[in-house]
Design a protein around this motif. Sequence first.
Motif, PDB file in Angstrom:
ATOM      1  N   SER A  55       0.857  -1.197   0.000  1.00  0.00           N
ATOM      2  CA  SER A  55       0.000   0.000   0.000  1.00  0.00           C
ATOM      3  C   SER A  55       0.883   1.233   0.000  1.00  0.00           C
ATOM      4  O   SER A  55       1.953   1.228   0.614  1.00  0.00           O
ATOM      5  CB  SER A  55      -0.872   0.015   1.265  1.00  0.00           C
ATOM      6  OG  SER A  55      -1.496   1.269   1.431  1.00  0.00           O
ATOM      7  N   THR A  56       0.438   2.270  -0.666  1.00  0.00           N
ATOM      8  CA  THR A  56       1.074   3.591  -0.526  1.00  0.00           C
ATOM      9  C   THR A  56       0.073   4.536   0.122  1.00  0.00           C
ATOM     10  O   THR A  56       0.304   5.070   1.211  1.00  0.00           O
ATOM     11  CB  THR A  56       1.507   4.132  -1.904  1.00  0.00           C
ATOM     12  OG1 THR A  56       2.483   3.244  -2.434  1.00  0.00           O
ATOM     13  CG2 THR A  56       2.118   5.528  -1.786  1.00  0.00           C
ATOM     14  N   THR A  58      -3.217   4.247   1.372  1.00  0.00           N
ATOM     15  CA  THR A  58      -3.998   3.948   2.575  1.00  0.00           C
ATOM     16  C   THR A  58      -3.087   4.016   3.800  1.00  0.00           C
ATOM     17  O   THR A  58      -3.417   4.649   4.809  1.00  0.00           O
ATOM     18  CB  THR A  58      -4.664   2.559   2.460  1.00  0.00           C
ATOM     19  OG1 THR A  58      -5.302   2.493   1.182  1.00  0.00           O
ATOM     20  CG2 THR A  58      -5.677   2.338   3.559  1.00  0.00           C
ATOM     21  N   ARG A 107      -4.664  -4.262   6.738  1.00  0.00           N
ATOM     22  CA  ARG A 107      -4.888  -4.700   5.340  1.00  0.00           C
ATOM     23  C   ARG A 107      -4.415  -6.146   5.242  1.00  0.00           C
ATOM     24  O   ARG A 107      -3.323  -6.469   5.726  1.00  0.00           O
ATOM     25  CB  ARG A 107      -4.135  -3.832   4.331  1.00  0.00           C
ATOM     26  CG  ARG A 107      -4.219  -4.430   2.920  1.00  0.00           C
ATOM     27  CD  ARG A 107      -3.717  -3.518   1.851  1.00  0.00           C
ATOM     28  NE  ARG A 107      -4.618  -2.394   1.625  1.00  0.00           N
ATOM     29  CZ  ARG A 107      -4.460  -1.509   0.652  1.00  0.00           C
ATOM     30  NH1 ARG A 107      -3.443  -1.616  -0.185  1.00  0.00           N
ATOM     31  NH2 ARG A 107      -5.313  -0.514   0.519  1.00  0.00           N
ATOM     32  N   PRO A 266      -9.030   4.889  -7.582  1.00  0.00           N
ATOM     33  CA  PRO A 266      -8.451   4.729  -6.239  1.00  0.00           C
ATOM     34  C   PRO A 266      -6.926   4.690  -6.275  1.00  0.00           C
ATOM     35  O   PRO A 266      -6.283   4.885  -5.243  1.00  0.00           O
ATOM     36  CB  PRO A 266      -9.036   3.399  -5.744  1.00  0.00           C
ATOM     37  CG  PRO A 266      -9.433   2.652  -6.986  1.00  0.00           C
ATOM     38  CD  PRO A 266      -9.814   3.695  -7.998  1.00  0.00           C
TER      39      PRO A 266
HETATM   40  N1   CP Z   1      -6.357   3.207  -3.014  1.00  0.00           N
HETATM   41  C1   CP Z   1      -5.568   2.369  -2.328  1.00  0.00           C
HETATM   42  O1   CP Z   1      -6.043   1.532  -1.515  1.00  0.00           O
HETATM   43  O2   CP Z   1      -4.240   2.551  -2.573  1.00  0.00           O
HETATM   44  P1   CP Z   1      -3.049   1.781  -1.863  1.00  0.00           P
HETATM   45  O3   CP Z   1      -3.140   0.325  -2.282  1.00  0.00           O
HETATM   46  O4   CP Z   1      -1.797   2.446  -2.311  1.00  0.00           O
HETATM   47  O5   CP Z   1      -3.263   1.888  -0.372  1.00  0.00           O
END
Ligand code: CP
Length: 308
Positions: A55-56, A58, A107, A266
């Motif tokens: 993830s970046t 979130t 996550r 997203p």
């Molecule tokens: N939109 C989103 O969940 O991005 P990340 O996977 O970078 O967290």
Amino acid sequence: MNFKDQPIISMRNFSREMIDHILAAAEKMEPIARGEERSDLLSGKILAVLFFEPSTRTRMSFETAMLRLGGDVLNLGSVDASSIAKGETLADTIRVVDGYVDAIVLRHPKEGAAHLASEFSSVPILNAGDGAGHHPTQTLLDLYTIKRESHLEDLKIALAGDLKYGRTVHSLCYALSLYGAQITLISPKELRMPEEIINDIIAKGAKIKEVDTIEEAIKDVDVLYMTRIQKERFPDPAEYHKVANKLKITAETLKEAKPELKIMHPLPRVNEIDNKVDDTPHACYFKQAFYGVPVRMAVLGLVLGAIE
Ligand code: CP
């Protein structure tokens, strides 16, 4: 409205009143999110960040939200460097970490993991994405973006891309049904929205149409919400290659669009939105990523009982 100590697992648990309450709180957080005002609202509180998938946005927007509100962050870091690599279960990890912190952002690649974690946790679990399941704070920031940059009332929106595995569009559909939105679903036939979700959201008040191409929908909509075809969710890579690159927005695609059309995503994108679209007034996805900060500030303030 009492969010204190409540887990945030799925948009199915949210009423329209609850969503409107969070969006109003987020609006008040915006000057702090932009660094224009300082706050110590969450001073003394600690947020654990447990990410079992990359993830970046979130992860960093939750961390920014906590830091901007004067709180602290405890990041598990790489799963390989934790005792999970020795075989520790998610349940045991949660039972240990909840003794260190006031809330946990999780996550996980498995659908249902956040719900399971909430059964073992004495502090609120905030679901940051569970496999192809839900991603409720993404939905809240998506709704906030639509409210700020377009309108939630009488909304005509198209959702395009991976509607089968895309957890962001699953969560968003549930929420949009509460606002009576007209939703056009655009995907290759292999990646259609699951039937049970379509039936659920029609029962809740959404109007649904399904089409195969962006061109069939672009003229009519206020918002076009693109998603990435998620290679990592396909059991068979050959199936991924059949559908990869089937949907793409270019400057050409936008010729028929309303001038006020907003394009959301997203992120991360791979190649479903051409870079040339970034320079048009339609592009809204980088603003959308920023809005994750005030929205997650509002969520943290509410579940930690610092605001009502
Ligand atoms: N939109 C989103 O969940 O991005 P990340 O996977 O970078 O967290």
